[in-house]
Design an enzyme around this catalytic site. Structure first.
Site, PDB file in Angstrom:
ATOM      1  CG  ASP A  80      -0.710 -92.667 -46.763  1.00  0.00           C
ATOM      2  OD1 ASP A  80       0.485 -92.909 -46.996  1.00  0.00           O
ATOM      3  OD2 ASP A  80      -1.137 -92.295 -45.660  1.00  0.00           O
ATOM      4  CD  GLU A  81      -1.873 -89.217 -52.522  1.00  0.00           C
ATOM      5  OE1 GLU A  81      -0.804 -89.866 -52.327  1.00  0.00           O
ATOM      6  OE2 GLU A  81      -1.994 -88.010 -52.251  1.00  0.00           O
ATOM      7  CG  HIS A 133       5.908 -94.591 -51.230  1.00  0.00           C
ATOM      8  ND1 HIS A 133       6.629 -93.877 -52.151  1.00  0.00           N
ATOM      9  CD2 HIS A 133       5.242 -93.669 -50.502  1.00  0.00           C
ATOM     10  CE1 HIS A 133       6.411 -92.582 -51.967  1.00  0.00           C
ATOM     11  NE2 HIS A 133       5.578 -92.432 -50.973  1.00  0.00           N
ATOM     12  CB  ALA A 150       7.707 -92.134 -47.929  1.00  0.00           C
ATOM     13  CG  LEU A 197     -13.430 -98.385 -58.753  1.00  0.00           C
ATOM     14  CD1 LEU A 197     -13.878 -96.926 -58.715  1.00  0.00           C
ATOM     15  CD2 LEU A 197     -13.504 -98.910 -60.188  1.00  0.00           C
ATOM     16  CG  ASP A 198     -10.468-102.592 -54.396  1.00  0.00           C
ATOM     17  OD1 ASP A 198      -9.772-101.684 -54.891  1.00  0.00           O
ATOM     18  OD2 ASP A 198     -10.160-103.180 -53.342  1.00  0.00           O
TER      19      ASP A 198
HETATM   20  P1  GDP Z   1       1.535 -94.374 -51.023  1.00  0.00           P
HETATM   21  O1  GDP Z   1       2.157 -93.829 -49.790  1.00  0.00           O
HETATM   22  O2  GDP Z   1       0.932 -93.331 -51.891  1.00  0.00           O
HETATM   23  O3  GDP Z   1       2.450 -95.294 -51.800  1.00  0.00           O
HETATM   24  O4  GDP Z   1       0.314 -95.294 -50.528  1.00  0.00           O
HETATM   25  P2  GDP Z   1       0.334 -96.310 -49.281  1.00  0.00           P
HETATM   26  O5  GDP Z   1       1.099 -97.499 -49.651  1.00  0.00           O
HETATM   27  O6  GDP Z   1       0.698 -95.611 -48.027  1.00  0.00           O
HETATM   28  O7  GDP Z   1      -1.202 -96.622 -49.124  1.00  0.00           O
HETATM   29  C1  GDP Z   1      -1.934 -97.250 -50.120  1.00  0.00           C
HETATM   30  C2  GDP Z   1      -2.523 -98.543 -49.523  1.00  0.00           C
HETATM   31  O8  GDP Z   1      -3.551 -99.031 -50.364  1.00  0.00           O
HETATM   32  C3  GDP Z   1      -1.508 -99.673 -49.466  1.00  0.00           C
HETATM   33  O9  GDP Z   1      -1.816-100.504 -48.371  1.00  0.00           O
HETATM   34  C4  GDP Z   1      -1.732-100.424 -50.780  1.00  0.00           C
HETATM   35  O10 GDP Z   1      -1.364-101.789 -50.736  1.00  0.00           O
HETATM   36  C5  GDP Z   1      -3.222-100.290 -50.922  1.00  0.00           C
HETATM   37  N1  GDP Z   1      -3.718-100.231 -52.310  1.00  0.00           N
HETATM   38  C6  GDP Z   1      -3.176 -99.583 -53.365  1.00  0.00           C
HETATM   39  N2  GDP Z   1      -3.974 -99.688 -54.448  1.00  0.00           N
HETATM   40  C7  GDP Z   1      -5.046-100.408 -54.058  1.00  0.00           C
HETATM   41  C8  GDP Z   1      -6.249-100.816 -54.703  1.00  0.00           C
HETATM   42  O11 GDP Z   1      -6.499-100.537 -55.870  1.00  0.00           O
HETATM   43  N3  GDP Z   1      -7.154-101.529 -53.952  1.00  0.00           N
HETATM   44  C9  GDP Z   1      -6.926-101.841 -52.650  1.00  0.00           C
HETATM   45  N4  GDP Z   1      -7.868-102.542 -52.003  1.00  0.00           N
HETATM   46  N5  GDP Z   1      -5.801-101.486 -52.002  1.00  0.00           N
HETATM   47  C10 GDP Z   1      -4.892-100.764 -52.699  1.00  0.00           C
HETATM   48  P1  IMO Z   2       3.381 -91.149 -48.140  1.00  0.00           P
HETATM   49  O1  IMO Z   2       4.619 -90.894 -48.940  1.00  0.00           O
HETATM   50  C1  IMO Z   2       0.498 -89.656 -45.240  1.00  0.00           C
HETATM   51  C2  IMO Z   2       1.837 -86.212 -42.903  1.00  0.00           C
HETATM   52  C3  IMO Z   2       1.839 -86.363 -41.411  1.00  0.00           C
HETATM   53  C4  IMO Z   2       1.580 -84.923 -41.009  1.00  0.00           C
HETATM   54  C5  IMO Z   2       2.386 -84.129 -42.041  1.00  0.00           C
HETATM   55  C6  IMO Z   2       3.770 -83.710 -41.593  1.00  0.00           C
HETATM   56  O2  IMO Z   2       3.277 -92.565 -47.696  1.00  0.00           O
HETATM   57  O3  IMO Z   2       2.169 -90.600 -48.808  1.00  0.00           O
HETATM   58  P2  IMO Z   2       6.075 -84.991 -41.442  1.00  0.00           P
HETATM   59  O4  IMO Z   2       6.479 -86.232 -40.699  1.00  0.00           O
HETATM   60  O5  IMO Z   2       6.241 -85.081 -42.918  1.00  0.00           O
HETATM   61  O6  IMO Z   2       6.706 -83.752 -40.872  1.00  0.00           O
HETATM   62  O7  IMO Z   2       4.506 -84.845 -41.139  1.00  0.00           O
HETATM   63  O8  IMO Z   2       2.469 -84.969 -43.173  1.00  0.00           O
HETATM   64  N1  IMO Z   2       2.598 -87.254 -43.626  1.00  0.00           N
HETATM   65  C7  IMO Z   2       2.035 -88.254 -44.308  1.00  0.00           C
HETATM   66  N2  IMO Z   2       0.744 -88.608 -44.446  1.00  0.00           N
HETATM   67  N3  IMO Z   2       1.447 -90.334 -45.944  1.00  0.00           N
HETATM   68  C8  IMO Z   2       2.740 -89.939 -45.872  1.00  0.00           C
HETATM   69  O9  IMO Z   2       3.665 -90.394 -46.724  1.00  0.00           O
HETATM   70  C9  IMO Z   2       3.103 -88.903 -44.969  1.00  0.00           C
HETATM   71  N4  IMO Z   2       4.267 -88.287 -44.639  1.00  0.00           N
HETATM   72  C10 IMO Z   2       3.938 -87.298 -43.819  1.00  0.00           C
HETATM   73  O10 IMO Z   2       0.809 -87.231 -40.980  1.00  0.00           O
HETATM   74  O11 IMO Z   2       0.237 -84.591 -41.214  1.00  0.00           O
HETATM   75 MG    MG Z   3       2.005 -94.009 -47.748  1.00  0.00          MG
END
Ligand code: GDP
Ligand code: IMO
Ligand code: MG
Length: 421
Positions: free
Chosen positions: A12-13, A40, A38, A329-330
């Protein structure tokens, strides 16, 4: 140019938004591992989207998107995701599926849930999407692949071989068993809906690589949940690290030019297991509130913590990171003080600068250093020079501690709220 994008923390980065930003120049975007665990998130002119299986390059009609061989694909959620995108006017005709990708079957989520329930208080906290059981079947050579859908006799033979074992497990858990004919009927529906997208990947990939096309390889999750290098057993069942990108996409490893690690300016994690720089106090809650830290797939509140430079250094080495994209960062804009985890202290007082194996990791305490916050809004900023000096110093410190140059910074979820440094 071939670029891999991976998570440098616990997932979730902001990989989705980084891939969406970089895909502007890409001919091909390939998801290389994971499944619909995932989430994303992409925010662009067309709306806000949470992609589970489909590569985050899907919003560019000229870009081909491929769900790679290393992915486990649940056809039910894939079809739902396609329908949702199409309902928003997104052209999905360029989505292709590798015939070698594993097919996640209805019994996989069932077994995931049953296995979690059996763990009692020792749950992994999986997304219950069947990811672990599907990869276990792949490694155990009991898996079915998307390509099998085009060969009904082969599929029947394979499923007939596999299903008694599956049903034996379901019976062990006291759950209802599944019927061969029902599953085959479901497969026939999936074949009808997906056959035109399922391809032999190398005739697409080889010329793309040989002619120097721009290719993006999209990872799922982050290094700390890597099957080998994360906090085992609190991990996912595949390798979200860059070395797997070549296998999961289908490219020679030495053709990959750069590896971008995505990291939040702080950190979050979903699921159980050790999380060294976790904040369980009101600052952690503040990060959760401001950053809207709730899981994109399961809606679970994310655990929050300070930026863990030890973990990101772990990511930097294992992935061979050539650059970092620092997101969110925000979210730190209002904090008076920001901390960074720079090392781990062992119970005997010794400090270590690497991520140890899980039984040891559960005993360490984070070593924190403190930085002044900038206490100014950054959401409208679009260049490094415009950042408050304290934010620049904080980012420079992250760069110094991780040993990786910061290449991109994002200050909001929208496509345009990200800039190159
Ligand atoms: P991913 O799984 O790595 O693609 O990340 P996720 O989508 O699960 O989680 C990132 C969350 O942070 C999402 O809700 C994005 O819309 C949000 N996000 C991403 N970049 C930024 C940012 O620079 N600032 C803020 N406030 N939100 C962000
Ligand atoms: P994205 O792609 C955050 C975590 C689960 C659990 C572990 C194993 O959005 O970064 P799984 O269902 O894969 O067998 O679960 O991995 N996990 C995630 N955490 N973001 C995800 O995806 C995740 N996909 C799995 O919470 O700790
Ligand atoms: Mg994610």
């Amino acid at each position: 140019m071939i670029t891999t994008v991976v998570g440098a923390q616990f997932g979730d980065e902001g990989k989705g938004r980084v891939v969406d930003y970089l895909a502007h120049h890409a001919d091909l975007v390939i998801r290389f591992q994971g499944g619909d665990n995932a989430g994303h998130t992409v925010v662009n002119d067309a709306g806000t989207f949470r992609l589970h299986l489909i590569p985050s390059g899907i919003f560019y009609p000229q870009t081909t998107c491929l769900i790679g061989s290393g992915v486990v694909v649940n056809p039910v959620t894939l079809l739902e995701e396609l329908a949702n995108l199409e309902a928003s006017g997104i052209d999905t005709s360029n989505l292709k599926l590798s015939n070698r990708a594993q097919m996640l079957m209805p019994y996989h989520p069932a077994l995931d849930g049953l296995e979690e329930a059996q763990r009692g208080g020792k749950q992994i906290g999986t997304t219950k999407r069947g990811i672990g059981p599907a990869y276990a079947d792949k490694a155990g050579r009991r898996g079915l692949r998307l390509g099998d859908l085009a060969h009904p006799d082969w599929l029947r033979e394979r499923l007939s071989l596999v299903l008694p074992q599956v049903n034996h497990k379901l019976e062990y858990f006291g759950a209802p068993t599944m019927k061969l004919e029902d599953l085959l009927a479901q497969c026939a529906e999936w074949a009808e809906a997906l056959a035109h997208r399922i391809i032999e990947p190398l005739p697409l990939l080889r010329p793309a690589v040989e002619s120097g096309k721009h290719i993006l390889l999209e990872g799922q999750l982050g290094v700390m949940r890597d099957l080998d290098w994360g906090t085992y057993p609190f991990v996912t069942s595949s390798n979200p690290t860059a070395a797997y990108a070549a296998v999961g996409a289908g490219l020679p490893p030495q053709t990959i030019d750069q590896v971008i690690g995505v990291a939040k300016a702080y950190a979050t994690a979903v699921g159980a297991g050790p999380y060294p720089a976790e904040l369980t106090n009101n600052i952690g809650q503040k990060l959760r509130d401001i950053g809207q830290e709730y899981g994109a797939t399961t809606g679970r509140p994310r655990r929050t913590g300070w930026f863990d430079a030890v973990a990101v250094r772990h990511a930097a080495f294992l992935n061979g990171l050539t650059g970092l994209a620092i997101t969110k960062l925000d979210v730190l804009d209002t904090l008076a003080e920001i901390k960074i985890c720079t090392g781990y202290q062992m119970p005997d007082g010794r400090q270590i600068d690497y991520v140890p194996d899980t039984p040891v990791l559960t005993t360490i305490k984070p070593v924190l250093e403190s930085w002044p916050g900038w206490q100014a809004p950054t959401t409208e900023i679009r260049a490094w020079d415009e950042l408050p000096p304290a934010a620049q110093r904080y980012l420079e410190r992250l760069q110094q501690l991780t040993g990786v140059p910061i290449q991109f910074v994002s200050v909001g979820p929208q496509r345009e709220a990200m800039f190159a440094v």
